[in-house]
Design an enzyme around this catalytic site. Sequence first.
Site: not given
Ligand code: PEP
Length: 255
Positions: A9-11, A98, A100, A170, A176, A216, A237-238
Amino acid sequence: MRKRIVAGNWKMNNNFEEADDLIAGILDDIEKAGKPDDIQVVLCPPSLYLELATDMLLDLPVSAGAQNVSQFEGGAYTGEISAQMLASMDVEYCITGHSERRKYFNETDEQIAQKVNSLLSESITPIFCCGEQLHEREVGNHFKVVQEQLSKGLFHLRKEVFKKIVIAYEPVWAIGTGVTATSGQAQEMHAYLRGLVRDQYDDLTGDETTILYGGSCNSKNAADLFANPDVDGGLIGGASLKPGEFMSIVRSFHN
Ligand code: PEP
C-alpha cells in the site's frame, strides 16, 4: 483455496517517475532473484499511476490494486473513481476500510459495505481492512471492534460471494508507528477472525479465507509474523516503498 498474498500500500507517496522506478525496481528484483510461485504479489499505487502499473505488470506474475473506490456506480460524483473504471484498467484488487480512510475521510461501515459490493460486482477482490485502536485494545474491546467491522462491512454477503474477500487485520496502533503487533497478538486475532467467518458461513469458508497482517511489518519481523498458521501474508505500507525491502518481505515466507 487460501492464498498467500503480500500487498504493498503505497498510500499518497511518489511522483510519476518515482512510481515508475519503484515498479521497475521490483520487477528487476524478481527477474534476478525470482518470486516464490505460491505468493501473490500486489502493488497498490495511487490511482493516478494504475495505468502505468497495469502496463508494466502486463503478463507478469504481479497484480495491480487500487487504494480506494467510490461507493457509487457512476455519474455526477466529482473526483471519484468507480469499480467499473478500475476493472476496465485490469485492476484486480482494491483496499477497502483502511483506518486512514475511516479516520480522515469519515468512511462508515455502511459506505465500506457499498464499496465492497461495487468491487465484487466488477470481479475485483476487496482487501477488507479491520482493526482496533490502542484505547480499544487497552480496555479489552479489540475482539468486539473487529467483530462489528466484519459484521457490518462483510457479513451481508452470500457465502459464494464472500469467498472472493481478502481480510487484512491492521491494528491502528501499529500502522506507520514502528510498533508491530507481536507474533502472538497477530495469531490470536487472526484465529479469532477466521472463527468469525466459520461461524457466519462454514468451516470450509473460514479455512479458505486469506487473512493478511498489516502494521509496521518489515523485512525483520515478517518471517516471524508469517510463520503463524492463521497469518496468510501482509499488507505493507512504508516498507513497500523500497523494492529490496518489499521483496525480502515477499520472500519471508520461505525463511
Ligand atoms: C498500511 O497502512 O496498510 C500499513 C500497513 O502501513 P505500515 O506498514 O506503514 O504500518
